[in-house]
Design a protein around this motif. Structure first.
Motif: not given
Length: 464
Positions: A156-171
């Motif tokens: 749902a967020l993708a259309p308002v953020t232009g799909g500018e998602h990044l991701s990383f992993y933490d532990a």
């Protein structure tokens, strides 16, 4: 954007919706409610759990139990003081649930989250809705869903953020039972004669070599393509640290500096520190040992540490995916989305790293959301303050290689004192602390809805 499914809780005039009841969402909800607006707070747990959470409580700590150092030479100490001055719920709860941890603010995690949950639920201006949102609600909204934002809401967020998602992993690091620690091998001490709040497990070179070889072997069994994962340096798994070289752990979380082994009077070759996890001291976590290793391998590696050869692991380390936005492309320093200014983002989703940073951006997002609801302009704290420096960084960093940011002195302007030689860090940082706190308090005093504390409360003076 669609409204929530329950027509009895539609956002209306003078209403703010907050999505997520972690540290940032809880802080946002209370900041907005304390500013006199009605708040609808959505939290999907326990209806839908995440891989990292264990309970339905708000502000549950899923990684370390420390909010960082408190000293006036510490950047986190300044941010803590700023948040205490404006009545932060997270800081109040942290002081009520604190544990001994030298110069750091560590908490008993269950007590901490229970305190935050109580304060949020008992506020008359907050309505809690425990359900998952799969569409963005109408009206002024703070999105504070954290690193484990559900797939449906992310879509749902993708259309308002232009799909500018990044991701990383933490532990998260393993936690062991105190009564299984061999205190004939381990010793209590703090670095450089600080209070003895930590348990230290010293290693000689031969013991370290065996330990390092076991980590290398265990890492090869873990079903992850390690070279392609993006880790944040502040929460890097111990196996990834070890992958970077034989001595890398010894210059990182296993550094022996400042720790004299009472049996030898010298620094050991390497050391593993344990930090108290609960008020009674029955559980201790391995400092800097976040890990995604298989549980059987974790046990093997942990039990190669002198003093932990018979350790009972009461909670294994886990690794999970974190989702965040490319903040410089999307948000202003007020934490509003530039293209959708009635949407504000806080916490890890906004590109912060750390409990304290999540809470602080939640407070600012909630404060600015309330200002929008009252027809006022949203504001940014002064650049000399740590919160002001952090949100300015989020809004202006290099978007090409953006990574989450935690509190540090480089976020605020350097300090020069006229007529004096260049100051060293030990001289300069307390002055930067006082400058930032004074600027923040003066700014916050100008907010109609915020009552600023004239001092930094101690654990005994923080109101319940």
């Amino acid at each position: 954007m669609k409204s929530p499914s329950n027509p009895g809780h539609q956002p209306g005039h003078n209403t703010v919706t907050v999505v997520g009841a972690g540290l940032s969402g809880s802080e946002a909800a209370l900041a907005a409610a304390n500013a006199g607006v009605q708040v609808i707070l959505y939290e999907m747990r326990p209806q839908k759990m995440t891989p990292a959470h264990r309970s339905a409580n708000f502000a549950e700590l899923v990684c370390s139990n420390s909010l960082g150092g408190e000293a006036d030479t510490n950047a986190k100490g300044l941010l803590q003081a700023e948040m205490l001055s404006v009545g932060s719920v997270v800081m109040q709860a942290a002081h009520q649930a604190r544990l001994p941890a030298g110069g750091a603010l560590a908490v008993e995690r269950d007590s901490f989250s229970a305190q935050v949950t109580r304060m949020v639920r008992e506020h008359p201006g907050i309505t809690v809705r425990q359900e998952e949102l799969t569409e963005l609600p109408e009206g002024i909204t703070v999105i504070a869903t954290g690193p484990l934002t559900s797939d449906a809401l992310a879509r749902a967020l993708a259309p308002v953020t232009g799909g500018e998602h990044l991701s990383f992993y933490d532990a998260a690091a393993p936690v062991v039972a105190f009564d299984s620690i061999d205190m004939d091998l381990a010793f209590r001490a703090g670095r450089y004669d600080q209070s003895a709040d930590y348990i230290n497990c010293p290693m000689n070179k031969e013991e370290y070599e065996r330990f390092y070889a076991a980590i290398e072997l265990a890492r090869s069994h873990t079903p992850h393509d390690w070279e392609k994962l993006e880790f944040f340096d502040g929460c890097m798994p111990i196996e990834e640290i070890a992958r970077r070289g034989f001595n890398t752990p010894r210059f990182g979380p296993m550094s022996p500096k400042g720790l004299d082994d009472p049996r030898t009077g010298r620094w050991p070759y390497a050391v593993v520190q344990l930090r108290q996890e609960d008020r009674e001291g029955r559980m201790w976590s391995l400092v800097g040992f976040q890990t995604g290793l298989k549980w059987g391998d974790q046990k093997t590696v942990v039990q190669l540490i002198p003093g932990l050869q018979n350790a009972e692991i009461v909670r294994y380390g886990v690794m999970h995916r974190n989702t965040y936005l490319n903040a410089p492309k999307l948000i202003d320093s007020t934490l509003q989305l530039r293209e959708h200014p009635r949407l504000l983002v806080a916490g890890v989703l906004a590109g912060t790293e750390g409990y304290l940073e999540s809470a602080a951006t939640g407070w600012l997002a909630g404060t600015n959301a309330a200002r929008l609801a009252r027809g006022e302009e949203p504001l940014t704290p002064p650049q000399e303050s740590m919160l002001g420096g952090l949100v300015r960084y989020l809004a202006s960093a290099n978007a090409k290689n953006f990574q989450p940011m935690n509190t540090n002195w480089a976020l605020v302007p350097d300090l020069t004192v006229e007529g004096r030689k260049k100051l060293g860090k030990r001289e300069k940082r307390p002055l930067m602390y006082q400058r930032g706190l004074q600027a923040f308090r003066a700014w916050a005093t100008g907010l109609k809805s915020v009552q600023v504390s004239p001092g930094t409360p101690s654990a005994e003076t923080v109101p319940s």
